[in-house]
Design a protein around this motif. Sequence first.
Motif, PDB file in Angstrom:
ATOM      1  N   ASP A 107       4.751  -7.723  -3.913  1.00 22.01           N
ATOM      2  CA  ASP A 107       5.369  -6.937  -4.984  1.00 22.01           C
ATOM      3  C   ASP A 107       5.119  -7.611  -6.331  1.00 22.01           C
ATOM      4  OD1 ASP A 107       6.960  -5.509  -6.744  1.00 22.01           O
ATOM      5  OD2 ASP A 107       8.608  -5.317  -5.320  1.00 22.01           O
ATOM      6  N   GLY A 121       0.819  -1.214   0.000  1.00 20.98           N
ATOM      7  CA  GLY A 121       0.000   0.000   0.000  1.00 20.98           C
ATOM      8  C   GLY A 121       0.847   1.257   0.000  1.00 20.98           C
ATOM      9  N   ARG A 122       1.920   1.254   0.751  1.00 20.00           N
ATOM     10  CA  ARG A 122       2.809   2.418   0.802  1.00 20.00           C
ATOM     11  C   ARG A 122       3.508   2.640  -0.540  1.00 20.00           C
ATOM     12  NH1 ARG A 122       2.233   6.204   3.252  1.00 20.00           N
ATOM     13  NH2 ARG A 122       4.397   6.662   3.624  1.00 20.00           N
ATOM     14  N   ARG A 123       3.717   1.563  -1.309  1.00 23.49           N
ATOM     15  CA  ARG A 123       4.340   1.680  -2.631  1.00 23.49           C
ATOM     16  C   ARG A 123       3.309   1.950  -3.730  1.00 23.49           C
ATOM     17  NH1 ARG A 123       6.528  -3.087  -1.183  1.00 23.49           N
ATOM     18  NH2 ARG A 123       5.378  -4.136  -2.811  1.00 23.49           N
ATOM     19  N   GLY A 124       2.035   1.948  -3.368  1.00 19.53           N
ATOM     20  CA  GLY A 124       0.987   2.152  -4.367  1.00 19.53           C
ATOM     21  C   GLY A 124       0.717   0.915  -5.197  1.00 19.53           C
ATOM     22  N   ALA A 125       1.030  -0.268  -4.657  1.00 18.32           N
ATOM     23  CA  ALA A 125       0.880  -1.516  -5.410  1.00 18.32           C
ATOM     24  C   ALA A 125      -0.403  -2.268  -5.068  1.00 18.32           C
ATOM     25  CB  ALA A 125       2.098  -2.418  -5.152  1.00 18.32           C
ATOM     26  N   LEU A 126      -1.342  -1.613  -4.371  1.00 22.02           N
ATOM     27  CA  LEU A 126      -2.627  -2.242  -4.071  1.00 22.02           C
ATOM     28  C   LEU A 126      -3.704  -1.629  -4.949  1.00 22.02           C
ATOM     29  CD1 LEU A 126      -2.689  -2.420  -0.161  1.00 22.02           C
ATOM     30  CD2 LEU A 126      -2.247  -4.266  -1.776  1.00 22.02           C
ATOM     31  N   ALA A 160      -8.216  -0.343   1.268  1.00 15.68           N
ATOM     32  CA  ALA A 160      -6.960   0.025   0.598  1.00 15.68           C
ATOM     33  C   ALA A 160      -6.392   1.315   1.176  1.00 15.68           C
ATOM     34  CB  ALA A 160      -7.171   0.164  -0.904  1.00 15.68           C
ATOM     35  N   LYS A 161      -7.250   2.294   1.440  1.00 12.15           N
ATOM     36  CA  LYS A 161      -6.778   3.564   1.998  1.00 12.15           C
ATOM     37  C   LYS A 161      -6.124   3.351   3.361  1.00 12.15           C
ATOM     38  CE  LYS A 161      -9.371   7.418   0.196  1.00 12.15           C
ATOM     39  NZ  LYS A 161     -10.395   8.411   0.486  1.00 12.15           N
ATOM     40  N   ASP A 173      -6.973   0.210  -5.931  1.00 12.23           N
ATOM     41  CA  ASP A 173      -7.736   1.232  -5.219  1.00 12.23           C
ATOM     42  C   ASP A 173      -9.119   0.756  -4.795  1.00 12.23           C
ATOM     43  OD1 ASP A 173      -5.739   3.170  -5.256  1.00 12.23           O
ATOM     44  OD2 ASP A 173      -6.346   3.878  -7.248  1.00 12.23           O
ATOM     45  N   LYS A 203      -2.573   2.307   3.129  1.00 10.22           N
ATOM     46  CA  LYS A 203      -1.682   3.339   2.591  1.00 10.22           C
ATOM     47  C   LYS A 203      -1.285   4.356   3.663  1.00 10.22           C
ATOM     48  CE  LYS A 203      -3.518   2.814  -2.034  1.00 10.22           C
ATOM     49  NZ  LYS A 203      -4.258   3.427  -3.126  1.00 10.22           N
ATOM     50  N   ASN A 204      -1.966   4.323   4.794  1.00  7.83           N
ATOM     51  CA  ASN A 204      -1.691   5.246   5.891  1.00  7.83           C
ATOM     52  C   ASN A 204      -0.370   4.860   6.568  1.00  7.83           C
ATOM     53  OD1 ASN A 204      -1.672   6.047   8.770  1.00  7.83           O
ATOM     54  ND2 ASN A 204      -3.653   6.950   8.259  1.00  7.83           N
TER      55      ASN A 204
END
Length: 154
Positions: A146, A26-31, A38-39, A33, A42-43
């Motif tokens: 990944d 999530g931190r890499r934007g690989a999930l 998902a949000k 949306d 990313k936190n």
Amino acid sequence: MLRSYLIGLAAGQRGIVPLAALAAAGRRGALPDDMPLAKLFKNPLIAWGAVAFSAAEMAGDKQKTAPDRIVPIGLAVRSVTSAYAGAALAPKGQRVTGAAVALGTALASSYIGWRIRMAALRRYGQTATGFVEDALVLATGVAAADPRLVKRAA
């Protein structure tokens, strides 16, 4: 479905690793949306919390008082985290199958991993076998989270 299978393998050994793997993805934007929660993954606070809980689980595993992974609560945790992560990592439209694959893999590998660990424990001890297992679980969780790593291997 390979990613769901891999996260199931990791969850079978360490129940919180799937959440840490999702947080890293999530931190890499690989999930995706449209993935539920998902949000949340990313936190940064949630991501670090998942990693901290995963590290605590790994540290606790080295203690003599650590329960076996096949006790009911351990299997329940593995069931929930693997199913959620398996669904999250599955291709869109195949999330139910991804959850089932990860869940089945986690439960089966819990018993298999427990048997292997018990055999290795007698020869190498709890701490050494735990660190080897942790390394394998971390590598599997990172690979599952990944998509670039899984594509290279396929």
